[in-house]
Design a protein around this motif. Structure first.
Motif, PDB file in Angstrom:
ATOM      1  N   CYS A   1      -7.780  19.430 -16.956  1.00  0.00           N
ATOM      2  CA  CYS A   1      -8.981  18.863 -17.580  1.00  0.00           C
ATOM      3  C   CYS A   1      -9.107  19.249 -19.048  1.00  0.00           C
ATOM      4  CB  CYS A   1     -10.224  19.330 -16.831  1.00  0.00           C
ATOM      5  SG  CYS A   1     -10.285  18.775 -15.134  1.00  0.00           S
ATOM      6  N   TYR A   2      -8.605  20.405 -19.400  1.00  0.00           N
ATOM      7  CA  TYR A   2      -8.814  20.976 -20.729  1.00  0.00           C
ATOM      8  C   TYR A   2      -7.827  20.413 -21.757  1.00  0.00           C
ATOM      9  CZ  TYR A   2     -10.116  24.774 -23.877  1.00  0.00           C
ATOM     10  OH  TYR A   2     -10.560  25.498 -24.939  1.00  0.00           O
TER      11      TYR A   2
ATOM     12  N   ALA B   1     -18.907  14.375 -18.287  1.00  0.00           N
ATOM     13  CA  ALA B   1     -17.469  14.289 -18.538  1.00  0.00           C
ATOM     14  C   ALA B   1     -16.947  12.878 -18.261  1.00  0.00           C
ATOM     15  CB  ALA B   1     -16.723  15.305 -17.682  1.00  0.00           C
TER      16      ALA B   1
END
Length: 115
Positions: free
Chosen positions: A12-13, A74
């Protein structure tokens, strides 16, 4: 379990870095990664504080349900932000104005130089 969570966080990062750092010239890459990292670290300060405030004012149940707001934000960001270097640079130029990018370097290297 910690390794699995770290792997998911990495998945995700790292995409947050991929498009900006691939698109921007090296002299802007440091500032861009600093802004991205600042946002990530700021969330580590803001979310626990807000969580505690919600628990104090309302309840634990609402506080845990409010954590669902993060994934919703997100998903909204993924749907709204540019996903390719070309679209990223077009939006960046629209906001910042004339900016020298890696794309400009590649175009200039193939163009004939005046004598």
């Amino acid at each position: 379990m910690g390794t699995l969570i770290s792997a998911v966080i990495g998945l995700c990062y790292m995409p947050c870095f991929s498009v900006p750092l691939r698109s921007l010239p090296p002299d802007l890459a440091g500032a861009a990664s600093g802004i991205i990292l600042f946002g990530g670290q700021l969330s580590g300060i803001v979310v626990p504080t807000l969580f505690g405030h919600v628990v104090d004012v309302w309840s634990y149940r609402l506080a845990f349900w409010s954590l669902a707001l993060g994934p919703v934000l997100a998903i909204a960001a993924v749907l709204c932000l540019p996903q390719t270097s070309h679209r990223f640079l077009a939006r960046l130029r629209a906001v910042v104005g004339d900016i020298h990018t890696k794309e400009d370097d590649s175009d200039a290297s193939t163009a004939p130089h005046p004598a």
